[in-house]
Design a protein around this motif. Structure first.
Motif, PDB file in Angstrom:
ATOM      1  N   GLU A   3      19.082 -16.875  -8.764  1.00 28.48           N
ATOM      2  CA  GLU A   3      18.775 -17.390 -10.094  1.00 28.48           C
ATOM      3  C   GLU A   3      19.781 -18.453 -10.523  1.00 28.48           C
ATOM      4  O   GLU A   3      19.573 -19.142 -11.494  1.00 28.48           O
ATOM      5  CB  GLU A   3      18.759 -16.236 -11.090  1.00 28.48           C
ATOM      6  CG  GLU A   3      17.704 -15.224 -10.758  1.00 28.48           C
ATOM      7  CD  GLU A   3      17.166 -14.556 -11.988  1.00 28.48           C
ATOM      8  OE1 GLU A   3      17.511 -14.966 -13.094  1.00 28.48           O
ATOM      9  OE2 GLU A   3      16.394 -13.616 -11.829  1.00 28.48           O
ATOM     10  N   GLN A   4      20.881 -18.591  -9.797  1.00 31.51           N
ATOM     11  CA  GLN A   4      21.924 -19.538 -10.163  1.00 31.51           C
ATOM     12  C   GLN A   4      21.972 -20.728  -9.212  1.00 31.51           C
ATOM     13  O   GLN A   4      22.984 -21.392  -9.112  1.00 31.51           O
ATOM     14  CB  GLN A   4      23.276 -18.827 -10.184  1.00 31.51           C
ATOM     15  CG  GLN A   4      23.386 -17.747 -11.231  1.00 31.51           C
ATOM     16  CD  GLN A   4      23.243 -18.288 -12.639  1.00 31.51           C
ATOM     17  OE1 GLN A   4      23.674 -19.392 -12.942  1.00 31.51           O
ATOM     18  NE2 GLN A   4      22.606 -17.524 -13.503  1.00 31.51           N
ATOM     19  N   ASP A  15      16.914 -25.396 -19.625  1.00 31.92           N
ATOM     20  CA  ASP A  15      17.844 -24.549 -20.365  1.00 31.92           C
ATOM     21  C   ASP A  15      17.494 -23.086 -20.075  1.00 31.92           C
ATOM     22  O   ASP A  15      16.516 -22.787 -19.404  1.00 31.92           O
ATOM     23  CB  ASP A  15      17.804 -24.866 -21.858  1.00 31.92           C
ATOM     24  CG  ASP A  15      16.455 -24.596 -22.504  1.00 31.92           C
ATOM     25  OD1 ASP A  15      15.582 -23.968 -21.865  1.00 31.92           O
ATOM     26  OD2 ASP A  15      16.263 -25.016 -23.653  1.00 31.92           O
ATOM     27  N   GLU A  16      18.326 -22.168 -20.538  1.00 27.25           N
ATOM     28  CA  GLU A  16      18.116 -20.737 -20.252  1.00 27.25           C
ATOM     29  C   GLU A  16      16.754 -20.239 -20.719  1.00 27.25           C
ATOM     30  O   GLU A  16      16.078 -19.501 -20.019  1.00 27.25           O
ATOM     31  CB  GLU A  16      19.229 -19.908 -20.901  1.00 27.25           C
ATOM     32  CG  GLU A  16      20.566 -20.061 -20.235  1.00 27.25           C
ATOM     33  CD  GLU A  16      20.560 -19.503 -18.821  1.00 27.25           C
ATOM     34  OE1 GLU A  16      19.959 -18.440 -18.582  1.00 27.25           O
ATOM     35  OE2 GLU A  16      21.170 -20.148 -17.952  1.00 27.25           O
ATOM     36  N   HIS A  17      16.342 -20.641 -21.927  1.00 28.98           N
ATOM     37  CA  HIS A  17      15.059 -20.201 -22.472  1.00 28.98           C
ATOM     38  C   HIS A  17      13.902 -20.748 -21.642  1.00 28.98           C
ATOM     39  O   HIS A  17      12.951 -20.027 -21.337  1.00 28.98           O
ATOM     40  CB  HIS A  17      14.932 -20.631 -23.931  1.00 28.98           C
ATOM     41  CG  HIS A  17      13.621 -20.243 -24.544  1.00 28.98           C
ATOM     42  ND1 HIS A  17      13.287 -18.931 -24.816  1.00 28.98           N
ATOM     43  CD2 HIS A  17      12.549 -20.983 -24.909  1.00 28.98           C
ATOM     44  CE1 HIS A  17      12.072 -18.888 -25.327  1.00 28.98           C
ATOM     45  NE2 HIS A  17      11.604 -20.127 -25.398  1.00 28.98           N
ATOM     46  N   ALA A  19      13.952 -21.691 -18.491  1.00 30.21           N
ATOM     47  CA  ALA A  19      13.946 -21.040 -17.174  1.00 30.21           C
ATOM     48  C   ALA A  19      13.377 -19.624 -17.270  1.00 30.21           C
ATOM     49  O   ALA A  19      12.588 -19.203 -16.422  1.00 30.21           O
ATOM     50  CB  ALA A  19      15.361 -21.015 -16.603  1.00 30.21           C
ATOM     51  N   ALA A  20      13.764 -18.893 -18.308  1.00 27.91           N
ATOM     52  CA  ALA A  20      13.245 -17.533 -18.485  1.00 27.91           C
ATOM     53  C   ALA A  20      11.734 -17.556 -18.725  1.00 27.91           C
ATOM     54  O   ALA A  20      11.003 -16.711 -18.193  1.00 27.91           O
ATOM     55  CB  ALA A  20      13.958 -16.844 -19.646  1.00 27.91           C
ATOM     56  N   SER A  21      11.266 -18.524 -19.496  1.00 30.83           N
ATOM     57  CA  SER A  21       9.825 -18.644 -19.746  1.00 30.83           C
ATOM     58  C   SER A  21       9.072 -18.963 -18.470  1.00 30.83           C
ATOM     59  O   SER A  21       8.001 -18.405 -18.208  1.00 30.83           O
ATOM     60  CB  SER A  21       9.557 -19.734 -20.785  1.00 30.83           C
ATOM     61  OG  SER A  21      10.096 -19.372 -22.026  1.00 30.83           O
ATOM     62  N   ARG A  23      10.007 -18.250 -15.406  1.00 31.59           N
ATOM     63  CA  ARG A  23      10.017 -17.051 -14.547  1.00 31.59           C
ATOM     64  C   ARG A  23       9.014 -16.003 -15.040  1.00 31.59           C
ATOM     65  O   ARG A  23       8.327 -15.374 -14.244  1.00 31.59           O
ATOM     66  CB  ARG A  23      11.412 -16.454 -14.500  1.00 31.59           C
ATOM     67  CG  ARG A  23      12.361 -17.253 -13.658  1.00 31.59           C
ATOM     68  CD  ARG A  23      13.710 -16.535 -13.499  1.00 31.59           C
ATOM     69  NE  ARG A  23      14.667 -17.453 -12.956  1.00 31.59           N
ATOM     70  CZ  ARG A  23      15.552 -18.135 -13.684  1.00 31.59           C
ATOM     71  NH1 ARG A  23      15.623 -17.970 -14.985  1.00 31.59           N
ATOM     72  NH2 ARG A  23      16.386 -18.974 -13.095  1.00 31.59           N
ATOM     73  N   ALA A  24       8.925 -15.816 -16.354  1.00 31.73           N
ATOM     74  CA  ALA A  24       7.980 -14.844 -16.904  1.00 31.73           C
ATOM     75  C   ALA A  24       6.547 -15.267 -16.607  1.00 31.73           C
ATOM     76  O   ALA A  24       5.709 -14.435 -16.233  1.00 31.73           O
ATOM     77  CB  ALA A  24       8.195 -14.693 -18.405  1.00 31.73           C
ATOM     78  N   TYR A  25       6.258 -16.551 -16.750  1.00 30.20           N
ATOM     79  CA  TYR A  25       4.914 -17.052 -16.461  1.00 30.20           C
ATOM     80  C   TYR A  25       4.595 -16.887 -14.978  1.00 30.20           C
ATOM     81  O   TYR A  25       3.489 -16.480 -14.612  1.00 30.20           O
ATOM     82  CB  TYR A  25       4.790 -18.515 -16.875  1.00 30.20           C
ATOM     83  CG  TYR A  25       3.416 -19.087 -16.656  1.00 30.20           C
ATOM     84  CD1 TYR A  25       2.356 -18.734 -17.481  1.00 30.20           C
ATOM     85  CD2 TYR A  25       3.167 -19.961 -15.604  1.00 30.20           C
ATOM     86  CE1 TYR A  25       1.080 -19.246 -17.278  1.00 30.20           C
ATOM     87  CE2 TYR A  25       1.902 -20.476 -15.389  1.00 30.20           C
ATOM     88  CZ  TYR A  25       0.865 -20.119 -16.228  1.00 30.20           C
ATOM     89  OH  TYR A  25      -0.383 -20.619 -16.017  1.00 30.20           O
TER      90      TYR A  25
END
Length: 76
Positions: A3-4, A15-17, A19-21, A23-25
């Protein structure tokens, strides 16, 4: 997959948000594809299901439209 990991030089990092979105999708889409793959494998192994045991397309359509109407709007 790390992840890094560093982004490629020709890419703009998220940005972190973001990237998290993403990954969730990706996880959501992977789960949907896994369900489809299992259905296709079942059909390949056992043949098509009997029409009497299935769901009429009208009922499936209405259920899907009701589900879509209940979702929050998304921005592309």
């Amino acid at each position: 997959m790390s992840e890094q990991s560093a982004p490629a030089p020709d890419r703009q990092p998220l940005d972190e948000h973001g990237a998290a979105s993403a990954r969730a999708y990706a996880a959501e889409q992977r789960a949907r594809v896994d369900v489809l793959a299992s259905v296709l494998e079942d059909i390949a192994a056992n043949g098509y299901p009997s029409p009497e045991t299935g769901v009429r397309w009208e009922a499936a359509r209405d259920d899907h439209l009701a589900h879509l109407a209940g979702e929050e709007p998304r921005v592309a």
